[in-house]
Design a protein around this motif. Sequence first.
Motif, PDB file in Angstrom:
ATOM      1  N   LEU A  28       0.866  -1.184   0.000  1.00  0.00           N
ATOM      2  CA  LEU A  28       0.000   0.000   0.000  1.00  0.00           C
ATOM      3  C   LEU A  28       0.898   1.229   0.000  1.00  0.00           C
ATOM      4  O   LEU A  28       1.823   1.322   0.809  1.00  0.00           O
ATOM      5  N   ILE A  29       0.616   2.168  -0.908  1.00  0.00           N
ATOM      6  CA  ILE A  29       1.289   3.471  -0.873  1.00  0.00           C
ATOM      7  C   ILE A  29       0.424   4.406  -0.044  1.00  0.00           C
ATOM      8  O   ILE A  29      -0.794   4.457  -0.233  1.00  0.00           O
ATOM      9  N   ILE A  30       1.033   5.142   0.875  1.00  0.00           N
ATOM     10  CA  ILE A  30       0.319   6.235   1.541  1.00  0.00           C
ATOM     11  C   ILE A  30       0.876   7.507   0.912  1.00  0.00           C
ATOM     12  O   ILE A  30       2.090   7.724   0.898  1.00  0.00           O
ATOM     13  N   SER A  31      -0.003   8.338   0.377  1.00  0.00           N
ATOM     14  CA  SER A  31       0.460   9.544  -0.322  1.00  0.00           C
ATOM     15  C   SER A  31       1.150  10.485   0.655  1.00  0.00           C
ATOM     16  O   SER A  31       0.945  10.412   1.869  1.00  0.00           O
ATOM     17  N   LYS A  60      -1.987  -0.160  -4.822  1.00  0.00           N
ATOM     18  CA  LYS A  60      -3.068   0.444  -4.034  1.00  0.00           C
ATOM     19  C   LYS A  60      -2.518   1.694  -3.365  1.00  0.00           C
ATOM     20  O   LYS A  60      -1.344   1.726  -2.976  1.00  0.00           O
ATOM     21  N   ILE A  61      -3.390   2.693  -3.203  1.00  0.00           N
ATOM     22  CA  ILE A  61      -2.910   3.968  -2.637  1.00  0.00           C
ATOM     23  C   ILE A  61      -3.979   4.638  -1.776  1.00  0.00           C
ATOM     24  O   ILE A  61      -5.134   4.731  -2.189  1.00  0.00           O
ATOM     25  N   PHE A  62      -3.577   5.036  -0.569  1.00  0.00           N
ATOM     26  CA  PHE A  62      -4.416   5.846   0.331  1.00  0.00           C
ATOM     27  C   PHE A  62      -3.894   7.284   0.273  1.00  0.00           C
ATOM     28  O   PHE A  62      -2.697   7.506   0.067  1.00  0.00           O
ATOM     29  N   ALA A  74     -14.165  15.497   6.280  1.00  0.00           N
ATOM     30  CA  ALA A  74     -15.058  14.534   5.629  1.00  0.00           C
ATOM     31  C   ALA A  74     -15.169  14.830   4.135  1.00  0.00           C
ATOM     32  O   ALA A  74     -15.136  13.917   3.294  1.00  0.00           O
ATOM     33  N   LYS A  75     -15.250  16.116   3.794  1.00  0.00           N
ATOM     34  CA  LYS A  75     -15.335  16.505   2.378  1.00  0.00           C
ATOM     35  C   LYS A  75     -14.046  16.118   1.645  1.00  0.00           C
ATOM     36  O   LYS A  75     -14.077  15.621   0.512  1.00  0.00           O
ATOM     37  N   ALA A  76     -12.901  16.328   2.302  1.00  0.00           N
ATOM     38  CA  ALA A  76     -11.614  15.971   1.684  1.00  0.00           C
ATOM     39  C   ALA A  76     -11.553  14.458   1.442  1.00  0.00           C
ATOM     40  O   ALA A  76     -11.049  14.004   0.406  1.00  0.00           O
ATOM     41  N   ALA A  77     -12.080  13.670   2.392  1.00  0.00           N
ATOM     42  CA  ALA A  77     -12.086  12.207   2.221  1.00  0.00           C
ATOM     43  C   ALA A  77     -12.954  11.830   1.014  1.00  0.00           C
ATOM     44  O   ALA A  77     -12.579  10.977   0.200  1.00  0.00           O
ATOM     45  N   GLU A  78     -14.100  12.499   0.912  1.00  0.00           N
ATOM     46  CA  GLU A  78     -14.987  12.239  -0.239  1.00  0.00           C
ATOM     47  C   GLU A  78     -14.266  12.606  -1.550  1.00  0.00           C
ATOM     48  O   GLU A  78     -14.329  11.869  -2.532  1.00  0.00           O
ATOM     49  N   ASN A  79     -13.560  13.748  -1.534  1.00  0.00           N
ATOM     50  CA  ASN A  79     -12.809  14.157  -2.729  1.00  0.00           C
ATOM     51  C   ASN A  79     -11.718  13.135  -3.074  1.00  0.00           C
ATOM     52  O   ASN A  79     -11.443  12.870  -4.248  1.00  0.00           O
ATOM     53  N   ALA A  80     -11.075  12.578  -2.044  1.00  0.00           N
ATOM     54  CA  ALA A  80     -10.023  11.586  -2.278  1.00  0.00           C
ATOM     55  C   ALA A  80     -10.600  10.350  -2.970  1.00  0.00           C
ATOM     56  O   ALA A  80      -9.991   9.790  -3.886  1.00  0.00           O
ATOM     57  N   ILE A  81     -11.786   9.945  -2.529  1.00  0.00           N
ATOM     58  CA  ILE A  81     -12.420   8.782  -3.174  1.00  0.00           C
ATOM     59  C   ILE A  81     -12.789   9.134  -4.613  1.00  0.00           C
ATOM     60  O   ILE A  81     -12.572   8.347  -5.536  1.00  0.00           O
ATOM     61  N   GLU A  82     -13.282  10.365  -4.812  1.00  0.00           N
ATOM     62  CA  GLU A  82     -13.586  10.797  -6.195  1.00  0.00           C
ATOM     63  C   GLU A  82     -12.326  10.787  -7.062  1.00  0.00           C
ATOM     64  O   GLU A  82     -12.371  10.501  -8.256  1.00  0.00           O
ATOM     65  N   ALA A  83     -11.177  11.066  -6.439  1.00  0.00           N
ATOM     66  CA  ALA A  83      -9.906  11.071  -7.178  1.00  0.00           C
ATOM     67  C   ALA A  83      -9.351   9.668  -7.379  1.00  0.00           C
ATOM     68  O   ALA A  83      -8.271   9.506  -7.959  1.00  0.00           O
ATOM     69  N   PHE A 131      -8.681   7.237  -4.925  1.00  0.00           N
ATOM     70  CA  PHE A 131      -7.913   6.595  -3.846  1.00  0.00           C
ATOM     71  C   PHE A 131      -8.675   5.397  -3.278  1.00  0.00           C
ATOM     72  O   PHE A 131      -9.904   5.377  -3.263  1.00  0.00           O
ATOM     73  N   ASP A 132      -7.912   4.422  -2.769  1.00  0.00           N
ATOM     74  CA  ASP A 132      -8.508   3.235  -2.151  1.00  0.00           C
ATOM     75  C   ASP A 132      -8.954   3.505  -0.725  1.00  0.00           C
ATOM     76  O   ASP A 132      -9.636   2.674  -0.120  1.00  0.00           O
ATOM     77  N   GLY A 133      -8.537   4.635  -0.166  1.00  0.00           N
ATOM     78  CA  GLY A 133      -8.922   4.996   1.193  1.00  0.00           C
ATOM     79  C   GLY A 133      -8.129   6.204   1.628  1.00  0.00           C
ATOM     80  O   GLY A 133      -7.394   6.802   0.821  1.00  0.00           O
ATOM     81  N   VAL A 134      -8.287   6.602   2.883  1.00  0.00           N
ATOM     82  CA  VAL A 134      -7.533   7.745   3.402  1.00  0.00           C
ATOM     83  C   VAL A 134      -6.898   7.386   4.748  1.00  0.00           C
ATOM     84  O   VAL A 134      -7.431   6.571   5.501  1.00  0.00           O
TER      85      VAL A 134
END
Length: 347
Positions: free
Chosen positions: A53-56, A96-98, A157-166, A168-171
Motif C-alpha cells: 500500500l502506498i500512503i500519499s 493500491k494507494i491511500f 469529511a469533504k476531503a475524504a470524499e474528494n479523495a475517493i472521487e480522485a 484513492f482506495d482509502g484515506v
Amino acid sequence: MTAQLFQPYRLNDSLVLDNHILMAPLTRCMADADLVPTQAMADYYARRADAGLIISEATIIRPDGQGYPNTPGIFTQAQIDGWRKVTDAVHAKGGKIFMQLWHTGRVAHPFFWGGEAPIAPSAIAVEGTVPRMRELVYQTPKAVTVTEIAELVSDYAKAAENAIEAGFDGVEIHGANGYLIDQFLHHDSNRREDEYGGSPENMSRFALEVVDAVIARIGHERTALRLSPGAYFNMAGDARDREVFDYLLAELEGRQLAYLHAGIFDDAMEFDYLGGRVSDYMRGKYGKTLVGVGSYTAHSASLAISEGRFNLIAIGRPFIANHDYVAKVKAGSELVAYSDEMLANLY
Ligand code: FNR
Ligand code: 8K6
C-alpha cells in the motif's frame, strides 16, 4: 528471514494487500503553484506501485492547513483531477494507494494562503521557522471556536470524499507529528477549558469527531489514522499525555479502522511517559492492525512482525532512495543509502 513480508495481508473484507510493506507518507513539496499533483508525481508513485500500500504525501484539506511550499491539496476540482492521474497510474500497475489528509494547525504559515494567523486548539506558537523557508517565523495561532471546529470536521469529511472521487482506495487521517489533530492530543498545545480540552475525553474529542465523520462519509474499511503518542516533532511531551492516548486508543479499538499507524522517525526512541517505544505502547493498547515505522530495515521489521510487535511495516526514506525497494528486498540485492540531497528531485 524476510519471506513473510511478501505474504498478502487482509485489512478487511474489501482490501487485501499484496505484501506487508507500506510506503510511508513522504512530503516532497513538488505540487504545482495551484497545489495540483503533476505528471512527475504520478510517475514517481507509479514506480513504487509494488508496495503493499502506498500512503500519499500529506495533502492539505483546505488552504489554511498549509505549512510548507508546494504541498498538494484536495479541495479544488483541479487537485482532484490531478490526483486522478496519480491513482490511475498506480492502479494500472496493480498498486493500491491511500491519501494522507493533513491540516498543519499552528505549523501552518499565512504566507502560503495570504491570511492572517494560523489556527490551533490554543493560542500557543510553535518555536522556530519554516523548514526550507527560514525567513518565515512561526506565528502565534488563533484558538479555534467550537463553530470553527465543526467546520474543520466537515472539511476533513469533504476531503475524504474528494479523495475517493480522485480514485484513492482509502484515506489515512494525519493525526501525528505535531500537526492539527495531534495539537489537540497533547497538553503542550491544548490548554482549552471547554469540551475540547482539560480531560482525556475532551482532548480526544476532535480526533474522534474527525474519524467518525470520515467513516460516515467513506466507510470504516477505507479509513485509517496515524498518531504520535510520543511527542518528538513540533511538540513538547508531558507525562499527562499518556492518559489521553490511553483513552483515545481504547475508543479507536471499537471503530474497525483499516489500520492504525505509528508516527515516529526512529522507533528505537523511548518515552518515559509511555514506558518505552511508541510501537510497544500502541500495541499494548490496540489489538487490531497496527503499522510500525521509524528507521526499520526489512530485516528488523520482519523480526518485529514475527514477534507480534506490529502487523505491517511502513518504509519512508529507503523508499525515496530506492523506487524498487520491494523488488530489491525480495531479491536480496543491495539498497542505495538515503541522503537528504535526494529530496531535490522525484526519481
Ligand atoms: C516524512 N514523514 C512524514 N510523515 C507523515 O505522516 N506525513 C508526511 O507527509 C511526511 N513527510 C516526510 C517527508 C520526509 C522527507 C521524511 C524523511 C519523512 C515521516 C515518514 O512518514 C516516516 O515516519 C519517517 O521517515 C520514518 O520512517 P523511515 O524513513 O525511517 O523508514
Ligand atoms: C519542506 C519540507 C517539508 C517537510 C515535511 C515534514 C517532514 C520533514 C522531515 C525532515 C526531518 C525532520 C526530522 C525530525 C526528527 C526529530 C527527531 C527527534
